[in-house]
Design a protein around this motif. Sequence first.
Motif, PDB file in Angstrom:
ATOM      1  N   VAL A 158      25.310  58.281  28.753  1.00  0.00           N
ATOM      2  CA  VAL A 158      24.520  57.356  29.566  1.00  0.00           C
ATOM      3  C   VAL A 158      24.783  55.917  29.132  1.00  0.00           C
ATOM      4  CG1 VAL A 158      22.201  56.680  30.275  1.00  0.00           C
ATOM      5  CG2 VAL A 158      22.741  59.093  29.967  1.00  0.00           C
ATOM      6  N   LEU A 159      24.866  55.665  27.831  1.00  0.00           N
ATOM      7  CA  LEU A 159      25.150  54.320  27.335  1.00  0.00           C
ATOM      8  C   LEU A 159      26.491  53.824  27.846  1.00  0.00           C
ATOM      9  CD1 LEU A 159      23.993  54.402  23.600  1.00  0.00           C
ATOM     10  CD2 LEU A 159      23.049  52.996  25.424  1.00  0.00           C
ATOM     11  N   ARG A 160      27.478  54.695  27.798  1.00  0.00           N
ATOM     12  CA  ARG A 160      28.818  54.322  28.272  1.00  0.00           C
ATOM     13  C   ARG A 160      28.784  53.959  29.750  1.00  0.00           C
ATOM     14  NH1 ARG A 160      31.237  58.842  26.925  1.00  0.00           N
ATOM     15  NH2 ARG A 160      31.424  59.815  28.967  1.00  0.00           N
ATOM     16  N   THR A 161      28.054  54.726  30.513  1.00  0.00           N
ATOM     17  CA  THR A 161      27.971  54.486  31.954  1.00  0.00           C
ATOM     18  C   THR A 161      27.085  53.287  32.279  1.00  0.00           C
ATOM     19  OG1 THR A 161      28.173  56.890  32.228  1.00  0.00           O
ATOM     20  CG2 THR A 161      27.541  55.634  34.166  1.00  0.00           C
ATOM     21  N   ALA A 162      26.135  52.995  31.399  1.00  0.00           N
ATOM     22  CA  ALA A 162      25.183  51.918  31.656  1.00  0.00           C
ATOM     23  C   ALA A 162      25.711  50.543  31.261  1.00  0.00           C
ATOM     24  CB  ALA A 162      23.880  52.194  30.915  1.00  0.00           C
ATOM     25  N   ALA A 163      26.898  50.458  30.714  1.00  0.00           N
ATOM     26  CA  ALA A 163      27.453  49.156  30.338  1.00  0.00           C
ATOM     27  C   ALA A 163      27.542  48.261  31.575  1.00  0.00           C
ATOM     28  CB  ALA A 163      28.836  49.332  29.725  1.00  0.00           C
ATOM     29  N   GLY A 164      26.951  47.094  31.494  1.00  0.00           N
ATOM     30  CA  GLY A 164      26.972  46.181  32.627  1.00  0.00           C
ATOM     31  C   GLY A 164      25.673  46.125  33.391  1.00  0.00           C
ATOM     32  N   LEU A 165      24.710  46.974  33.020  1.00  0.00           N
ATOM     33  CA  LEU A 165      23.402  46.876  33.662  1.00  0.00           C
ATOM     34  C   LEU A 165      22.670  45.638  33.141  1.00  0.00           C
ATOM     35  CD1 LEU A 165      22.099  50.573  33.642  1.00  0.00           C
ATOM     36  CD2 LEU A 165      23.379  49.373  35.421  1.00  0.00           C
ATOM     37  N   SER A 166      21.574  45.304  33.765  1.00  0.00           N
ATOM     38  CA  SER A 166      20.821  44.096  33.401  1.00  0.00           C
ATOM     39  C   SER A 166      20.428  44.115  31.927  1.00  0.00           C
ATOM     40  CB  SER A 166      19.569  43.980  34.264  1.00  0.00           C
ATOM     41  OG  SER A 166      19.922  43.851  35.631  1.00  0.00           O
ATOM     42  N   THR A 167      20.474  42.940  31.315  1.00  0.00           N
ATOM     43  CA  THR A 167      20.111  42.791  29.910  1.00  0.00           C
ATOM     44  C   THR A 167      18.924  41.832  29.795  1.00  0.00           C
ATOM     45  OG1 THR A 167      21.630  40.936  29.594  1.00  0.00           O
ATOM     46  CG2 THR A 167      22.518  43.157  29.270  1.00  0.00           C
ATOM     47  N   LYS A 168      18.594  41.427  28.580  1.00  0.00           N
ATOM     48  CA  LYS A 168      17.449  40.546  28.374  1.00  0.00           C
ATOM     49  C   LYS A 168      17.622  39.190  29.046  1.00  0.00           C
ATOM     50  CE  LYS A 168      16.017  42.611  23.982  1.00  0.00           C
ATOM     51  NZ  LYS A 168      15.806  42.385  22.522  1.00  0.00           N
ATOM     52  N   ASN A 169      18.871  38.714  29.116  1.00  0.00           N
ATOM     53  CA  ASN A 169      19.103  37.356  29.604  1.00  0.00           C
ATOM     54  C   ASN A 169      20.011  37.273  30.823  1.00  0.00           C
ATOM     55  OD1 ASN A 169      17.702  36.018  27.320  1.00  0.00           O
ATOM     56  ND2 ASN A 169      19.361  36.915  26.136  1.00  0.00           N
ATOM     57  N   ALA A 170      20.475  38.396  31.324  1.00  0.00           N
ATOM     58  CA  ALA A 170      21.399  38.363  32.472  1.00  0.00           C
ATOM     59  C   ALA A 170      21.177  39.574  33.361  1.00  0.00           C
ATOM     60  CB  ALA A 170      22.849  38.323  31.986  1.00  0.00           C
ATOM     61  N   SER A 171      21.239  39.349  34.656  1.00  0.00           N
ATOM     62  CA  SER A 171      21.115  40.451  35.604  1.00  0.00           C
ATOM     63  C   SER A 171      22.460  41.171  35.734  1.00  0.00           C
ATOM     64  CB  SER A 171      20.681  39.924  36.976  1.00  0.00           C
ATOM     65  OG  SER A 171      21.721  39.132  37.542  1.00  0.00           O
ATOM     66  N   GLN A 172      22.404  42.351  36.297  1.00  0.00           N
ATOM     67  CA  GLN A 172      23.627  43.113  36.531  1.00  0.00           C
ATOM     68  C   GLN A 172      24.583  42.320  37.414  1.00  0.00           C
ATOM     69  OE1 GLN A 172      22.899  46.860  38.446  1.00  0.00           O
ATOM     70  NE2 GLN A 172      24.990  47.608  38.178  1.00  0.00           N
ATOM     71  N   PHE A 173      24.052  41.680  38.436  1.00  0.00           N
ATOM     72  CA  PHE A 173      24.885  40.878  39.339  1.00  0.00           C
ATOM     73  C   PHE A 173      25.548  39.732  38.590  1.00  0.00           C
ATOM     74  CE2 PHE A 173      25.204  37.086  42.059  1.00  0.00           C
ATOM     75  CZ  PHE A 173      26.104  37.546  43.010  1.00  0.00           C
ATOM     76  N   ALA A 174      24.789  39.040  37.729  1.00  0.00           N
ATOM     77  CA  ALA A 174      25.341  37.898  36.999  1.00  0.00           C
ATOM     78  C   ALA A 174      26.457  38.328  36.058  1.00  0.00           C
ATOM     79  CB  ALA A 174      24.235  37.202  36.211  1.00  0.00           C
ATOM     80  N   ILE A 175      26.305  39.467  35.394  1.00  0.00           N
ATOM     81  CA  ILE A 175      27.333  39.958  34.466  1.00  0.00           C
ATOM     82  C   ILE A 175      28.620  40.257  35.213  1.00  0.00           C
ATOM     83  CG2 ILE A 175      27.948  41.859  32.932  1.00  0.00           C
ATOM     84  CD1 ILE A 175      24.944  42.035  32.206  1.00  0.00           C
ATOM     85  N   ILE A 176      28.490  41.001  36.294  1.00  0.00           N
ATOM     86  CA  ILE A 176      29.682  41.386  37.059  1.00  0.00           C
ATOM     87  C   ILE A 176      30.358  40.156  37.668  1.00  0.00           C
ATOM     88  CG2 ILE A 176      30.497  42.670  39.069  1.00  0.00           C
ATOM     89  CD1 ILE A 176      28.244  44.682  38.515  1.00  0.00           C
ATOM     90  N   ARG A 177      29.556  39.294  38.266  1.00  0.00           N
ATOM     91  CA  ARG A 177      30.117  38.134  38.965  1.00  0.00           C
ATOM     92  C   ARG A 177      30.834  37.194  38.000  1.00  0.00           C
ATOM     93  NH1 ARG A 177      28.745  32.860  40.340  1.00  0.00           N
ATOM     94  NH2 ARG A 177      29.361  32.210  42.452  1.00  0.00           N
ATOM     95  N   ASN A 178      30.211  36.893  36.875  1.00  0.00           N
ATOM     96  CA  ASN A 178      30.790  35.919  35.952  1.00  0.00           C
ATOM     97  C   ASN A 178      32.041  36.447  35.257  1.00  0.00           C
ATOM     98  OD1 ASN A 178      28.997  33.300  35.490  1.00  0.00           O
ATOM     99  ND2 ASN A 178      27.604  34.997  35.923  1.00  0.00           N
ATOM    100  N   ILE A 179      32.059  37.721  34.941  1.00  0.00           N
ATOM    101  CA  ILE A 179      33.249  38.282  34.297  1.00  0.00           C
ATOM    102  C   ILE A 179      34.409  38.359  35.279  1.00  0.00           C
ATOM    103  CG2 ILE A 179      34.211  40.395  33.292  1.00  0.00           C
ATOM    104  CD1 ILE A 179      31.569  40.811  31.864  1.00  0.00           C
ATOM    105  N   GLN A 180      34.131  38.817  36.499  1.00  0.00           N
ATOM    106  CA  GLN A 180      35.191  38.936  37.492  1.00  0.00           C
ATOM    107  C   GLN A 180      35.659  37.570  37.983  1.00  0.00           C
ATOM    108  OE1 GLN A 180      33.844  41.585  40.586  1.00  0.00           O
ATOM    109  NE2 GLN A 180      34.261  43.414  39.360  1.00  0.00           N
ATOM    110  N   GLU A 181      34.773  36.620  38.004  1.00  0.00           N
ATOM    111  CA  GLU A 181      35.127  35.295  38.511  1.00  0.00           C
ATOM    112  C   GLU A 181      36.202  34.623  37.663  1.00  0.00           C
ATOM    113  OE1 GLU A 181      32.087  32.159  38.427  1.00  0.00           O
ATOM    114  OE2 GLU A 181      32.433  31.952  40.585  1.00  0.00           O
ATOM    115  N   VAL A 182      36.199  34.898  36.353  1.00  0.00           N
ATOM    116  CA  VAL A 182      37.206  34.287  35.469  1.00  0.00           C
ATOM    117  C   VAL A 182      38.411  35.202  35.261  1.00  0.00           C
ATOM    118  CG1 VAL A 182      35.500  32.877  34.283  1.00  0.00           C
ATOM    119  CG2 VAL A 182      36.052  35.151  33.383  1.00  0.00           C
ATOM    120  N   GLY A 183      38.396  36.366  35.896  1.00  0.00           N
ATOM    121  CA  GLY A 183      39.540  37.271  35.812  1.00  0.00           C
ATOM    122  C   GLY A 183      39.588  38.105  34.554  1.00  0.00           C
TER     123      GLY A 183
END
Length: 441
Positions: A77-102
């Motif tokens: 579950v931990l492996r699959t849950a990587a990228g879910l919302s954290t204390k300071n960032a939403s799931q959308f923000a994590i995905i968007r910011n990482i993909q945006e810089v390639g």
Amino acid sequence: MASTLTKVPLLRTAAARSYSQALPVCGNPSPDLKSTVLQNKLVVATLENDSSIARISIVFRAGSRNETADSLGATHVLRTAAGLSTKNASQFAIIRNIQEVGASLTATSDRETIAYTLEGTKSAIEQALPFLTEVATQQVFKPWELADLSNRLKLDIATRTLPIRTVDLLHNAAFRSGLGNSLFIPKNKIGKISSETLQHYVASTFLSGRCAVVGSGVNHSHLTQYANALKLNNGSGCATPSPYKGGELRSNKGGDFAFVAIAGEGAPASNIKEALACAVLQRALGTGPHIKWSTHDNSILAKSIGTQPEGFASTAINVNYSDTGLVGVLVAAPAKCAKNIVQAAYNVMKCGSITDADVNRGKNQLKTQLLVDAECGGTAIHDIGIQAVLTGNPQTAAQLAAGVDSITAADVQSALKKAGQKLSVAAMGNLVDVPYMDELK
């Protein structure tokens, strides 16, 4: 919810560097490996390979061997849950910011470890590094997000191949609990691993004394500063002993083939010489043809089984854990003629012998594999991370290759003898012609 992370990079790990002459694509062919143990026992290691691609990995000694009866499947579950919302960032923000810089962020796990790895250009790593910190150390596991993982977990279970399931079953037979825990969540536990269970698992295993931060293409002092700033609880937690016990497990799934794994106790990662001897033994026994499209194999295992009219496939297996290991063989045989093939493989492990020629071939193949893997940045950073978190003393591929030269035929024969003292057997598929372990002689 938008990210509350600062827009200023936490760490400038990758200052721009220019060179007057061209370098290989993989960077420095003889990279320097630096390692530091911080006051909180966290290990920092960097591979200065001058690569254009940078990689940073946060590795925890928190694999499935640490699961209890109540938390079976937590690492899946931990492996699959990587990228879910954290204390300071939403799931959308994590995905968007990482993909945006390639850049890319991956989570991998095995029976000993779980690793979060960020990969990209130097400038991309600089911008995306805060999100690696969030994903690896600031999880919150919101129940409604965990509920959405059920279909992915079911897909992972459904797409396991029979060889993978056989090796999984072999670990269960050999160790029963601890290292015998599966890499995959039990079907009856899907949707039942709660947020509280995951939080407790992380709190007890994601500790500074069980962590390593490794990087390639980054500055060592900068990565050390970054590791010092990670908010991890101190301590090393409780060791989870998992002695080798041996046994037999079978799972009759039908079909046209039988998959049988036979193995004995191998070497711990902490004993480099024994671990290298088992690795040489694996290559000497045979890991399949080394010529593309070829069906011919000159290994001990292939010669022992001989020519079969129905055909077969075989490979040696070797895994090293912090305190023990497994070394053996995996065979795939047509269901109607599996008996003789399994018996031959069993004989190799129980009373086989190793010649000097077999050892030399195994050593050459192992050194080649070590050095080829070192040129693959992703593989290199993974191997260094495993060494750092399990032994605290990572070595480069060149150092390991030099160690292979010191392995003698007696060392390899001793490894085979140790494995053959008490064997474990796992069988899966159509087992109509697969003998039980007490029928093997």
